[in-house]
Design a protein around this motif. Structure first.
Motif, mmCIF file in Angstrom:
data_model
loop_
_atom_site.group_PDB
_atom_site.id
_atom_site.type_symbol
_atom_site.label_atom_id
_atom_site.label_comp_id
_atom_site.label_asym_id
_atom_site.label_seq_id
_atom_site.Cartn_x
_atom_site.Cartn_y
_atom_site.Cartn_z
ATOM 1 N N SER A 1102 0.830 -1.205 0.000
ATOM 2 C CA SER A 1102 0.000 0.000 0.000
ATOM 3 C C SER A 1102 0.866 1.257 0.000
ATOM 4 O O SER A 1102 2.030 1.219 0.398
ATOM 5 N N ILE A 1103 0.255 2.333 -0.457
ATOM 6 C CA ILE A 1103 0.962 3.611 -0.522
ATOM 7 C C ILE A 1103 0.028 4.711 -0.024
ATOM 8 O O ILE A 1103 -1.072 4.892 -0.543
ATOM 9 N N PHE A 1104 0.464 5.404 1.004
ATOM 10 C CA PHE A 1104 -0.286 6.564 1.484
ATOM 11 C C PHE A 1104 0.071 7.740 0.587
ATOM 12 O O PHE A 1104 1.238 8.018 0.367
ATOM 13 N N MET A 1105 -0.958 8.422 0.079
ATOM 14 C CA MET A 1105 -0.702 9.489 -0.884
ATOM 15 C C MET A 1105 -1.187 10.835 -0.347
ATOM 16 O O MET A 1105 -2.122 10.899 0.450
ATOM 17 N N HIS A 1106 -0.556 11.875 -0.821
ATOM 18 C CA HIS A 1106 -0.958 13.228 -0.433
ATOM 19 C C HIS A 1106 -0.849 14.136 -1.645
ATOM 20 O O HIS A 1106 0.116 14.055 -2.381
ATOM 21 N N ARG A 1107 -1.848 14.957 -1.830
ATOM 22 C CA ARG A 1107 -1.729 15.994 -2.843
ATOM 23 C C ARG A 1107 -2.024 17.332 -2.185
ATOM 24 O O ARG A 1107 -2.975 17.469 -1.436
ATOM 25 N N GLU A 1146 3.987 6.052 -11.612
ATOM 26 C CA GLU A 1146 4.587 7.171 -12.322
ATOM 27 C C GLU A 1146 4.176 8.493 -11.709
ATOM 28 O O GLU A 1146 3.153 8.607 -11.057
ATOM 29 N N GLN A 1147 4.996 9.485 -11.987
ATOM 30 C CA GLN A 1147 4.712 10.787 -11.396
ATOM 31 C C GLN A 1147 3.975 11.667 -12.380
ATOM 32 O O GLN A 1147 4.291 11.712 -13.557
ATOM 33 N N GLU A 1148 2.982 12.396 -11.869
ATOM 34 C CA GLU A 1148 2.265 13.330 -12.732
ATOM 35 C C GLU A 1148 3.138 14.554 -12.987
ATOM 36 O O GLU A 1148 4.013 14.877 -12.208
ATOM 37 N N ALA A 1153 0.788 14.185 -7.019
ATOM 38 C CA ALA A 1153 0.486 13.546 -5.743
ATOM 39 C C ALA A 1153 1.762 12.841 -5.312
ATOM 40 O O ALA A 1153 2.509 12.343 -6.146
ATOM 41 N N THR A 1154 2.025 12.826 -4.013
ATOM 42 C CA THR A 1154 3.270 12.225 -3.566
ATOM 43 C C THR A 1154 2.993 11.153 -2.527
ATOM 44 O O THR A 1154 2.035 11.239 -1.770
ATOM 45 N N SER A 1155 3.889 10.170 -2.497
ATOM 46 C CA SER A 1155 3.762 9.137 -1.484
ATOM 47 C C SER A 1155 4.238 9.707 -0.158
ATOM 48 O O SER A 1155 5.228 10.408 -0.098
ATOM 49 N N THR A 1156 3.498 9.418 0.919
ATOM 50 C CA THR A 1156 3.975 9.838 2.236
ATOM 51 C C THR A 1156 4.271 8.623 3.100
ATOM 52 O O THR A 1156 4.923 8.742 4.124
ATOM 53 N N GLY A 1157 3.779 7.495 2.688
ATOM 54 C CA GLY A 1157 4.053 6.265 3.417
ATOM 55 C C GLY A 1157 3.955 5.097 2.453
ATOM 56 O O GLY A 1157 3.115 5.109 1.561
ATOM 57 N N ILE A 1158 4.880 4.134 2.612
ATOM 58 C CA ILE A 1158 4.925 3.013 1.675
ATOM 59 C C ILE A 1158 4.990 1.738 2.505
ATOM 60 O O ILE A 1158 5.781 1.663 3.453
#
Ligand SMILES: [Zn+2]
Ligand SMILES: [Zn+2]
Length: 1204
Positions: A1102-1107, A1146-1148, A1153-1158
């Motif tokens: 899982s990946i926690f995401m933040h924008r 991939e990155q926009e 949006a960036t990962s904050t937790g992996i």
């Protein structure tokens, strides 16, 4: 500032194509220059463009145009002119796009920039556009300017009525007229007359021929005798007016034989002039020819055989127009091509944004931003447009932006109208009123309403203030409380209520409505001052009420003899009870009132009527085999991510669902030896933790059994998960936490682990707050004590010197100003921003701590630490090895539930960022001693959590590092292990040392690169040198031109310097290019070192995401379903399958949006440890014992039997 909406170029063009000057009255407005009226969603949908309007098809008039060339960029003196005529209604169009900026270095809008299309604002002219007699067939001309700040474009649109009116055409082509002309010709010409009458096409054809000759004059072709047989039967005398209007002249002439004849002479237009100059007689003739061409082509082929001029089909000018307006290839939504000419209209919300229905999501956001920029007054409407389009399109990008805007206080029309209504005004009127007047209305209204309504009306006033961008109103909304009585009544308190209760009501109010925090704080401040209560001041300071509360919710229920708290109560009945109790025992009035208030708020929280917003899931997923979404409660989407994550960890979920079998017995004996996070567990703490587990169990059961696609986590659960559990009970025997840190909006600011005694060094050390200088120092001291216990030197003796424990992370960010009492509020704001970023990580730590406190251990680890499921799933044993220059090593092991890594301001693979944490680094804190450290995993937990430090404190402010971390679906942890099966410790260590050497090289290169690419002027060094050479060169030229030195300041000329500089710039550029190359190849080489170390595969779970920005944003989580082999995006109430895997890996390009937790899971146990789906939806009428609140609401409402 003007407040007028605009239109993006594609929209304007669409409107131009449907704007018909003939039927402007019918449309009710000028479709081209005005914005559509704001949509009334309750009204019947109506057509924006009258059906009768011509949907123009413009055909090029090349000789009058300056056309843009394909691929050409407009320059500082470009003017395009597209002259065209509609092949249907024959109105003429002159479209003038003027890029001239008189060398002011402007940048016209263009694709792939911040301003991808023009956004035009109509510039009203002072002269009237309409004919005073109501004649619609008059020329119009309109002027527009682009609203982009540095776009010079001016657009002029001119529309001219046809040169031939309908009446003209009847006269020329009507068969009745033609027959009459034949008869007249016969009378006049007798035998010379033709036998057949002219065909309708002939008049047009002949006229066309005459006009062609007029434009290309040839000798002997300029005179037409009226008695020419063809002329006579085709035109006769009927068409004189038409001919004259085209510039024909007639005269009486005497023939050689003396007879008088009447002749026509062709027009004599001036020679061709530049298309941009004024219209001449020539223009009239050209226009007429274009119209004739169209008219002739309108005849069926059989009726126009033999016409003089082979017809050249006219060329559509749509492309030229689009190119000139810079919208030939604007960013479209991926779906069948645009339909400019269709009679089907876009939803009016698109027009509201000055956009089209085929805009891509990012372009829509652009259009929205432009409208907001130029017409802030109507921002609620534009927000509504965006909101509804986002819903309609089911676009997550748009929805995220809507969510972010909403979190920043943006409201829509409905909310604004409701806000005005709340303070007794109509939005339509209020918009024309001054801020002062609104405030006076508001104050007047405050006098007549009760305290609870007063609070609400302040919240509403705030909405109005926000919409009007009025600081004055916003201030009024938050500072309305001034007196002690006002403060009490705002908090629903009476003077007799204790400080305790003040704190409770504060918390409740803020929980109910996060936005009321400022007012609530003000109220408590006033009460604290009035009562001179240090406890309340402390409470405001650190969010903690010291000492025991007088009454809790359970007690309150008990006081009213209510046994089942889960049951929804009729609050009116409850109030009657209260009054009855008070009558029976007036001395305890305060107590009953407190209890009533507690129950009241508890009930409100637990039995809120279900969200009626009526969200429909974007895609229908089967209810019984798809995960449920979690509705967002307040500003806490990171909480939902964490809850969804926990739910998918199967052993944890099972344990929580069966928690009654695992709960720790709460007795002094059982707790005597219990240690969690190296802290003893008090009965109070254990109880709190168990409450949390019960709440979590309730939620998990909802998530399994809910008959709906979403569930709503209880506020209570959120409060428990977010609260600093220890604070309440531990405060007595712990050093007080830094008073400037505490709770903000109910969220802990420090790491959830008890700070001073933390066993898991990295867990708490990595909380951003510890970057604060003081706390870092404090933490180091404490860790030093701890290190004493464990430290052994290599020669076996305890390390007597016991150096401070090395921090397990890169150097702290630069120090921030020390918090003083005065600076507190600003610091808190900064912290708030920081805390928000770290929430997902912190809250997870907090929850692990709570779970361990709540459950029975099944063994002990080092130092008496409780071993349990949580430890076994998430905690790894990590050793930090510290090396002094004299070769002495010391080591220290710690249990930790996550690694904290930094993206490092460049896009790179996850390994590279992890390497930074694990490999040999010099200890910043220990520079003098030149000590360094590295880390090894002795035991790796099956679930590995990697947190990403996205916030960086730089140049006085916090910014977000948006660099991309490349994720692999399988991560091999071998290189961080002390040793593995295939690679014993010595072998791995040798590889590691090889890697460290390369990393050293990497670091040097990075420094070089920095020097080459970062100068004080925001350009690279090579560019700077290049610029200097240009400057010198220009100087030299200027000097030559002047021939004499004007003053002493002139730059001395060194022969050859310019060339040298230019060469140097080239060298520098090559150098920096080769550094980038080398960096890349070293990265690759480092990666290849561990190529065959694949004993420890972990799979991405899982990946926690933040924008968003450092100041806020939106969170969601991607979770992999190992059973089904699919990814899902859990975005609050929506859980969707991820259709394109590149969304994850991939990155926009913009605002990524960036990962904050992996999170990675041990590969061979992924199936056993995780299970994304567990569903067993119950029908609504089956009420589950433990999961009833959620659905009971539907049925109850006043229907509850109440025991007297
Ligand atoms: Zn037309
Ligand atoms: Zn522009």
């Amino acid at each position: 500032m003007s407040s007028k909406p605009g239109k993006t170029a594609p929209r304007l063009l669409q409107d131009l194509v449907t704007y018909d000057p003939r039927y402007e009255e019918r449309a009710g407005r000028n479709l081209l220059t005005t914005a559509p009226p704001h949509l009334d969603p309750s009204a019947e949908p109506s057509r924006q463009v009258p059906i009768r309007n011509c949907r123009h098809i413009f055909m090029a008039k090349d000789e009058q145009s300056v056309r843009p060339k394909a691929g050409e960029d407009p320059s500082h003196d470009t003017v395009y002119k597209i002259a065209a005529v509609c092949s249907k209604c024959r109105w003429h169009l002159d479209l003038l796009v003027d890029f001239r900026d008189y060398n002011s270095e402007n940048k016209p809008c263009r694709t792939n920039t911040d301003y991808p299309v023009h956004h035009f604002i109509y510039q009203e002219d002072n002269y009237p556009q309409r004919d005073p007699f109501g004649n619609q067939n008059v020329p119009r001309s309109y002027r527009f300017l682009c609203s982009a700040p540095s776009c010079p474009v001016e657009l002029k649109i001119r529309l001219l009525p046809p040169r031939f009116s309908e009446q003209d055409i009847t006269i020329l082509t009507n068969k009745m007229h033609l027959r009459r002309r034949l008869e007249t010709a016969r009378q006049l010409g007798g035998d010379r007359a033709d036998a057949h009458m002219a065909r309708p096409v002939d008049a047009l054809d002949f006229l066309n021929t005459y006009l062609t000759d007029a434009l290309n004059p040839q000798k002997g072709k300029s005179r037409i005798p009226l008695l020419n047989r063809k002329f006579l039967k085709t035109f006769g005398k009927d068409c004189d007016k038409i001919l004259r209007s085209l510039g024909f002249t007639n005269a009486q002439e005497t023939e050689e034989d003396g007879t008088q004849v009447e002749v026509w002479y062709l027009p004599k237009p001036p020679p061709p002039s530049h298309p941009l100059s004024y219209d001449t007689e020539r223009t009239v003739i050209e226009d007429a020819r274009h119209e004739l061409n169209i008219l002739i082509l309108g005849f069926p082929e059989s009726e126009r055989s033999g016409v003089r001029h082979p017809m050249i089909p006219p060329q559509p000018s749509a492309h030229d127009i689009e190119r000139a307006l810079g919208c030939l290839d604007y960013d479209r939504k991926s779906r069948p091509a645009a339909r400019h000419l269709s009679y089907e209209e876009d939803h009016p919300y698109y027009a509201g944004l000055g956009a089209l229905g085929d805009f891509s999501d990012p372009l829509l956001l652009f259009a929205f931003a432009r409208q907001m920029q130029v017409d802030l007054k109507n921002s609620p409407y534009y927000f509504e447009c965006l909101q509804e389009i986002a819903k309609g399109r089911k676009s997550s990008l748009l929805e995220e932006n809507v969510a972010i805007l909403a979190s920043q206080g943006q409201c829509n029309r409905k909310e604004l109208a409701a806000a005005y209504r709340f303070i007794g005004m109509e939005m339509e009127h209020a918009q024309h009123l001054s801020d002062d007047f609104i405030i006076s209305q508001f104050r007047a209204r405050l006098q007549d309403i009760g305290p609870s309504q007063a609070e609400e009306s302040r919240v509403q006033l705030r909405i109005i203030g926000q919409a009007r961008q009025s600081e004055q109103i916003k201030r009024e909304a938050s500072d309305a409380i001034e007196t002690y009585d006002q403060a009490l009544s705002w908090l629903d308190l009476e003077a007799a209520h204790s400080d305790e209760f003040v704190a409770i009501m504060f918390t409740i109010k803020v929980n109910e409505k996060a936005s009321s925090k400022a007012i609530a704080t003000r109220a408590v401040q006033i009460i604290a001052e009035y009562r001179n209560s240090q406890r309340l001041r402390d409470f405001l300071e650190n969010g903690i009420m010291q000492g025991n509360a007088e009454m809790d919710v359970a007690e309150a229920y008990a006081l009213f003899d209510i046994n089942n708290r889960a049951e929804a109560l009729d609050l009116e009945v409850l109030q009657a009870h209260k009054d009855a109790y008070i009558q029976g025992n007036p001395a305890s009035k305060t107590k009953y009132e407190q209890a009533y208030a507690l129950i009241y708020t508890d009930q409100k929280e637990c039995h809120k009527v279900q969200n009626q917003s009526g969200y429909v899931p974007r895609k229908q997923y089967p209810l019984d085999s798809w995960p449920v979404g979690c509705q967002n409660i307040g500003n806490t989407c990171y909480l939902n991510s964490v809850l969804q994550f926990l739910f998918t960890i199967k052993p944890l979920r099972d344990m929580v669902l069966n928690c009654n079998e695992h709960l720790e017995e709460i007795s002094p004996e059982a707790l005597a030896t219990k240690r969690v996070g190296r802290m003893p567990v008090t009965p109070e703490k254990a109880e709190k933790a168990q409450q949390f587990v019960q709440e979590l169990k309730k939620l998990f059961q909802h998530m399994i059994n809910a008959p709906t696609t979403t569930v709503r986590p209880e506020t209570k659960l959120a409060a428990l998960a977010l609260a600093k559990t220890d604070a309440l009970v531990e405060v007595a025997d712990q050093p007080a936490p830094d008073p400037s840190l505490g709770q903000i909006e109910g969220k802990p600011i420090m790491g959830p682990m008890p700070k001073p005694d933390g066993l898991t060094g990295s867990t708490q050390a990595d909380s951003v707050m510890d970057d604060d200088n003081d706390s870092t120092a404090a933490e180091m001291d404490i860790e030093e004590d701890y290190t004493k216990d464990l430290n052994t030197t290599t020669d076996g003796r305890p390390d007597a010197v016991s150096m401070p424990q090395p921090p397990s992370r890169p150097p702290p960010v630069p120090p921030r100003p020390q918090a003083t009492a005065e600076a507190n509020s600003t610091l808190k704001k900064t912290i708030e921003g920081l805390a928000e970023q770290q929430d997902a990580a912190e809250i997870l730590n907090n929850i692990f701590d709570l779970l361990s406190c709540a459950i029975e251990g099944n063994g002990t680890l080092r130092d008496g630490e409780q071993d349990d499921l949580i430890k076994q799933l998430f905690f790894s044993d990590v050793t930090t090895v510290r090396i002094t220059p004299d070769g002495k090593t010391s080591s220290n092991s710690a249990l930790q539930d996550n690694y904290m890594i930094s993206p490092g301001h460049r896009n790179r693979p996850l390994y590279a960022a992890l390497d930074d944490e694990f490999s040999l680094t010099e200890l910043e804190s220990d520079k003098a001693a030149k000590a360094s450290k590295f880390e090894l995993i002795d035991h790796a937990s099956p679930i590995q959590i990697i947190n990403v430090r996205r916030l960086v404190y730089e140049g006085g402010r916090t910014i977000k590092d948006e660099s991309h971390l490349g994720l692999d679906s399988t991560l091999y942890l071998d290189r961080y292990f002390r040793g593995t099966r295939s690679h014993p410790e010595e072998e791995l260590q040798a590889l590691r040392e090889k890697q460290w050497n390369l990393q050293q090289r990497l670091k040097t290169l990075e420094c070089d690169k920095k020097r080459l690419t970062e100068t004080a002027h925001k350009i690279s060094l090579s560019e700077a040198v290049e610029e200097t050479s240009h400057l010198l060169e220009n100087h030299a030229r200027a000097d030559e031109a002047n021939l004499i030195d004007l003053d002493e300041d002139t730059v001395p000329v060194y022969p050859g310097l310019v060339t040298q500089l230019r060469d140097r710039a080239g060298e520098l550029q090559n150098k920096s290019r080769s550094i980038v190359e080398e960096l890349k190849s070293i990265d690759e080489e480092i990666n290849s070192i561990f190529m065959d170390c694949k004993d420890q595969p972990y799979r991405l779970h899982s990946i926690f995401m933040h924008r968003g920005t450092a100041a806020g944003g939106h969170y969601w989580i991607f979770i992999h379903d190992f059973q089904k082999g699919i990814w899902r995006k859990y975005n609050d109430e929506y859980v969707d399958e991820v259709e394109s895997i590149s969304d994850i890996f991939e990155q926009e390009a913009r605002n990524p949006a960036t990962s904050t937790g992996i999170v990675y899971v041990q590969a061979n146990r992924a199936d056993e440890l995780t299970e994304a789906v567990r569903r067993d939806p119950q029908r609504v009428d089956i009420v589950m014992k433990d999961a009833e609140e959620q659905y009971e609401d539907i049925q109850i409402i006043n229907g509850v039997e109440q025991s007297p």
